[in-house]
Write an enzyme that holds these catalytic residues in place. Structure first.
Site, PDB file in Angstrom:
ATOM      1  N   ALA A 274     -87.826 -64.265 -55.745  1.00 55.23           N
ATOM      2  CA  ALA A 274     -87.426 -65.168 -56.649  1.00 55.23           C
ATOM      3  C   ALA A 274     -86.415 -65.003 -57.517  1.00 55.23           C
ATOM      4  CB  ALA A 274     -88.435 -66.279 -57.625  1.00 55.23           C
TER       5      ALA A 274
ATOM      6  N   ASP B 142     -96.478 -57.862 -57.082  1.00 51.03           N
ATOM      7  CA  ASP B 142     -95.831 -56.411 -56.230  1.00 51.03           C
ATOM      8  C   ASP B 142     -96.430 -56.957 -55.023  1.00 51.03           C
ATOM      9  OD1 ASP B 142     -95.291 -54.814 -54.185  1.00 51.03           O
ATOM     10  OD2 ASP B 142     -95.707 -52.748 -55.303  1.00 51.03           O
TER      11      ASP B 142
ATOM     12  N   ASN C 242     -89.444 -65.257 -49.008  1.00 47.37           N
ATOM     13  CA  ASN C 242     -88.506 -64.931 -49.353  1.00 47.37           C
ATOM     14  C   ASN C 242     -88.177 -63.349 -49.281  1.00 47.37           C
ATOM     15  OD1 ASN C 242     -84.868 -65.209 -49.605  1.00 47.37           O
ATOM     16  ND2 ASN C 242     -86.285 -64.460 -51.358  1.00 47.37           N
TER      17      ASN C 242
ATOM     18  N   SER D  15     -84.310 -64.764 -41.105  1.00 48.86           N
ATOM     19  CA  SER D  15     -82.937 -63.799 -41.104  1.00 48.86           C
ATOM     20  C   SER D  15     -82.785 -63.646 -39.026  1.00 48.86           C
ATOM     21  CB  SER D  15     -83.028 -62.546 -41.883  1.00 48.86           C
ATOM     22  OG  SER D  15     -82.420 -61.480 -40.019  1.00 48.86           O
TER      23      SER D  15
ATOM     24  N   TYR E  33     -86.430 -52.684 -39.400  1.00 55.05           N
ATOM     25  CA  TYR E  33     -85.653 -54.318 -40.377  1.00 55.05           C
ATOM     26  C   TYR E  33     -85.786 -55.187 -38.612  1.00 55.05           C
ATOM     27  CZ  TYR E  33     -83.371 -57.364 -42.616  1.00 55.05           C
ATOM     28  OH  TYR E  33     -82.812 -59.035 -43.594  1.00 55.05           O
TER      29      TYR E  33
ATOM     30  N   LYS F 141     -88.314 -58.176 -39.152  1.00 53.42           N
ATOM     31  CA  LYS F 141     -88.347 -59.847 -38.970  1.00 53.42           C
ATOM     32  C   LYS F 141     -88.588 -60.882 -37.374  1.00 53.42           C
ATOM     33  CE  LYS F 141     -86.347 -59.845 -42.425  1.00 53.42           C
ATOM     34  NZ  LYS F 141     -87.430 -61.097 -43.481  1.00 53.42           N
TER      35      LYS F 141
ATOM     36  N   GLY G 154     -77.715 -65.668 -41.085  1.00 55.13           N
ATOM     37  CA  GLY G 154     -77.645 -64.382 -40.913  1.00 55.13           C
ATOM     38  C   GLY G 154     -76.748 -64.160 -42.067  1.00 55.13           C
TER      39      GLY G 154
END
Length: 222
Positions: free
Chosen positions: A9, A58, A84, A136, A149, A153, A180
């Site tokens: 955040a 963490d 997020n 994403s 990556y 996801k 995106g």
């Protein structure tokens, strides 16, 4: 009004989601590794008449997640979790170090799962609750120089789709968001995006997510 916990955040999309939710009157629980950016978000929200609290954490550390979430739910009736926080390293697989691979898996996959597991018993005790996983478009299709990556996801895509089924019939809804690239500090230090001017601002994406999330299990923002 809801009490919304948001990971990552302190900057980027997480910060904009915090500010936009706060404008709607919701209380924000700002979570991130570094206290300073979180306190900046809290300051902006409070000086706009809203309410927010900062919790440095963490999310890669299971014990720390368990302890901090227990402290949060003792003080706040959280109704909404936004996963997020994320990290990315880009380039050919052969160029990635073990540390970079581990950081992406630990943050993007383990962190999201740890946070959801820790909050879930509390959310199930609420009259109505929600989990939003920011994923994403890398979770929808593979991309050049994004092998690990994208793998993280895709993992959270499977996690989200399974949670939708697992929590069907309960008071907890799950929404997966696929968007995106955005012009955020996420890309600092990386040359993976050659022209950041073509990326959309996080404020715009945050507004779209908030406008679309109700009742949807999947949001795709290209």
């Amino acid at each position: 009004m809801d009490i919304i916990a948001i990971t990552g955040a302190g900057t980027g999309l997480g910060k904009e989601l915090a500010l936009q939710y706060a404008k709607q009157g919701h209380t924000i629980i700002a979570i991130g590794r570094r206290l300073s950016p979180l306190m900046d978000v809290v300051w902006h929200i409070e000086h706009s008449g809203g309410k927010a609290f900062a919790y440095p954490l963490d999310i890669r550390c299971y014990e720390e997640v368990t302890h901090t979430v227990n402290e949060i739910v003792k003080q706040h009736r959280v109704t909404h979790l936004v996963n997020n926080a994320g990290i990315g390293y880009f380039g050919p697989l052969s160029s990635l170090s073990r540390q970079q691979i581990d950081e992406m898996i630990q943050t993007n996959v383990n962190g999201t799962i740890y946070m959801t597991k820790a909050f879930l018993p509390h959310l199930l005790a609420m009259p109505k609750a929600k989990i939003v996983n920011i994923i994403s478009t890398a979770g929808l299709r593979g991309k050049v120089n994004e092998a690990v990556y994208a793998a993280t996801k895709f993992a959270i895509r499977g996690f989200s789709e399974s949670l939708v089924k697992e929590l069907e019939g309960t008071n907890v809804s799950v929404t997966a968001v696929y968007m995106g690239g955005m012009d955020t500090p996420f890309w600092n230090g990386s040359d993976h995006i050659k022209d950041r001017s073509r990326l959309r601002p996080p404020k715009e994406i945050a507004k779209q997510i908030i406008a679309c999330e109700d009742g949807q299990t999947e949001i795709i923002l290209s």
